[in-house]
Design a protein around this motif. Structure first.
Motif, PDB file in Angstrom:
ATOM      1  N   ALA A  71       0.709  -1.146  -0.030  1.00 26.68           N
ATOM      2  CA  ALA A  71      -0.012  -0.048   0.006  1.00 26.68           C
ATOM      3  C   ALA A  71       0.829   1.346  -0.089  1.00 26.68           C
ATOM      4  N   ALA A  72       1.836   1.037   0.735  1.00 27.42           N
ATOM      5  CA  ALA A  72       2.931   2.272   0.824  1.00 27.42           C
ATOM      6  C   ALA A  72       3.596   2.497  -0.475  1.00 27.42           C
ATOM      7  N   PRO A 114       3.125  15.526   4.388  1.00 33.95           N
ATOM      8  CA  PRO A 114       1.840  15.816   3.964  1.00 33.95           C
ATOM      9  C   PRO A 114       1.138  15.230   2.752  1.00 33.95           C
ATOM     10  N   ILE A 115       2.035  14.952   1.577  1.00 29.39           N
ATOM     11  CA  ILE A 115       1.884  14.191   0.304  1.00 29.39           C
ATOM     12  C   ILE A 115       1.128  12.952   0.892  1.00 29.39           C
ATOM     13  N   VAL A 116       1.938  12.192   1.526  1.00 31.71           N
ATOM     14  CA  VAL A 116       1.550  10.884   1.864  1.00 31.71           C
ATOM     15  C   VAL A 116       0.452  10.907   2.839  1.00 31.71           C
ATOM     16  N   ALA A 168       2.810   5.619   6.740  1.00 33.15           N
ATOM     17  CA  ALA A 168       3.460   6.828   6.569  1.00 33.15           C
ATOM     18  C   ALA A 168       4.937   6.883   6.705  1.00 33.15           C
ATOM     19  N   ARG A 169       5.358   6.109   7.493  1.00 33.16           N
ATOM     20  CA  ARG A 169       7.010   5.996   7.635  1.00 33.16           C
ATOM     21  C   ARG A 169       7.599   5.342   6.448  1.00 33.16           C
ATOM     22  N   GLY A 216      10.458   6.240   1.360  1.00 34.04           N
ATOM     23  CA  GLY A 216      10.427   5.747   0.071  1.00 34.04           C
ATOM     24  C   GLY A 216      10.338   7.020  -0.694  1.00 34.04           C
ATOM     25  N   LEU A 217       9.416   7.825  -0.693  1.00 34.83           N
ATOM     26  CA  LEU A 217       9.556   8.870  -1.539  1.00 34.83           C
ATOM     27  C   LEU A 217      10.759   9.818  -1.402  1.00 34.83           C
TER      28      LEU A 217
END
Length: 429
Positions: free
Chosen positions: A258-259, A325-327, A339-340, A345-346
């Motif tokens: 999902a992440a 905030p994007i995540v 979220a972490r 990853g981003l």
């Protein structure tokens, strides 16, 4: 396209095409957002499992569209569009048949489990059945752009994308149609885009049209050879998602997928900017190459590289600063572990875009000037040869950090070869 106007022409085509491609890429990003908010993490996982098939449909349409339109721009053959149209119908019939008969088996093959099987099957079936629309949309967009109407191509892509966003909201929330609604909205969008593109024919601005001709498999081969780098670029994103999904399922389970789904779908939009730049310069490169204007060809390539590097630096800075905030936009349950993983990853994964942008641009450059072998080498190395073994090696050594680093190392290694190929071309010219 005189020398004095080449910069103006470059920015006209690139601006229109980047905006249009961002719109086109938002088809799946809109699904990601509305499924994340309306269905939840399992829906996001199911979508990410199904996306490689969309990439394959989209890539096949781009291969035929880019290949046919490039040949049209270089040779001005009036029969190319008709043969490309036949080619789309043949390939689309295969996709539709798979959608009707094999969607469930395909979902299993892609890694669906008890929690995601039904949602993945539903999404796949709808997307495959609408494949004729996706592919025809790509075909006509490419030809309209090469027929000196990049603005209409941009408008069609943007209006199609905006309609997808509106329909996504209506189908997923008020009508509560879930995965089926999201897929249906995505399938309707290219139909709206094609209606906009029809203005090119209604206003009689077209220099291409359908003729009564017999299918010519030899022309299909020529189109495929020219456009194969576009297919591999799209297909590779699907293959990467499949490989990464498999690896991440083993390391972090459905939550990790999902992440990664968040990252992969945002990445599709970012990559579309570089594809937009590349496809924007293609008509200019092909026409000037056909006219033997080597000076303009070199200028356009240089403008493209500067533009790609500038965009890459701005994009990375933006996503590094605003990753949390994007995540959060896609994290309906406010899951801290999700979220972490996604934020980490981003920040690592997106370092690849500086190298990827140059590789994508140069791949299209080689296709546009009939250096098909060079284009194929770049696309196949970045799409399959390097990335799959690197993903397995780095993930086994460094876990999720290794997964995120795979793209950057792959694109950097390919860039080294790209520079060598460019130097060889310049030496001969």
């Amino acid at each position: 396209m005189e020398n004095t106007n080449i910069k103006q022409t470059f920015f006209k085509y690139v601006t229109h095409n980047v905006l249009g491609m961002i719109g086109l890429s938002c088809y799946i990003l809109a699904d990601t957002f509305f499924i994340a908010r309306g269905v939840g993490a399992n829906g996001l996982t199911a979508l990410n499992l199904a996306i490689p098939i969309y990439s394959f449909i989209h890539g096949t349409g781009l291969m035929i569209g880019m290949g046919g339109a490039t040949r049209f721009a270089i040779s001005k053959s009036k029969t190319v569009f008709t043969q490309a149209f036949y080619y789309v119908l043949i390939m689309a019939s295969i996709f539709v048949s798979i959608g009707i008969l094999l969607s469930g088996g395909l979902a299993n093959l892609l890694g669906a489990n008890a929690d995601t099987y039904q949602m993945a099957t539903t999404y796949l079936q709808v997307i495959l059945c609408f494949s004729p629309m996706f592919m025809l949309n790509n075909l006509v967009i490419c030809f309209v752009r090469n027929d000196d109407n990049p603005k209409l191509a941009m408008n069609a892509m943007l209006i199609g994308s905006f309609s997808n966003i509106i329909l996504d909201y209506v189908f997923v929330f008020p009508l509560k149609m879930g995965m089926f609604g999201a897929a249906l909205a995505t399938g309707i969008a290219p139909i709206i885009s094609l209606l906009i593109l029809s203005m090119h024919f209604i206003k009689k601005r077209n220099s291409f049209q359908l003729y009564r001709l017999r299918p010519q498999p030899r022309t299909y081969l020529d189109i495929s050879l020219i456009g194969v780098s576009s297919l591999v670029t799209e297909l590779s994103s699907g293959i990467v998602i499949i490989v990464f999904n498999s690896i991440i399922l083993r390391i972090k389970g459905n939550l990790g997928v999902a992440a990664y789904g968040i990252i992969a779908n945002i990445a599709l939009v970012v990559i579309s900017i570089f594809i937009g730049i590349a496809q924007g310069v293609q008509p200019i490169l092909s026409k000037n190459y056909g006219e033997q204007n080597k000076q303009n060809v070199k200028k356009v390539l240089n403008y493209g590289i500067v533009t790609v590097v500038t965009f890459a630096l701005i994009i990375y800075g933006f996503f590094f600063l605003f990753s949390e905030p994007i995540v959060g936009v896609f994290n309906k349950e406010h899951d801290r572990e999700l979220a972490r993983i996604a934020v980490q990853g981003l920040r690592i994964y997106f370092t690849s875009f500086l190298f990827a942008g140059i590789n994508i641009l140069c791949c299209t450059y080689f296709s546009s000037i009939d250096k098909l072998r060079n284009a194929f080498i770049i696309s196949i190395l970045r799409g399959f040869i390097f990335i799959i073994p690197l993903a397995m090696i780095l993930s086994s050594m460094y876990g999720m950090i290794g997964v995120w680093l795979t793209m950057t190392l792959t694109e950097f290694l390919v860039l080294i070869l790209t520079v060598v190929l460019l130097k060889n071309i310049n030496r001969r010219n």
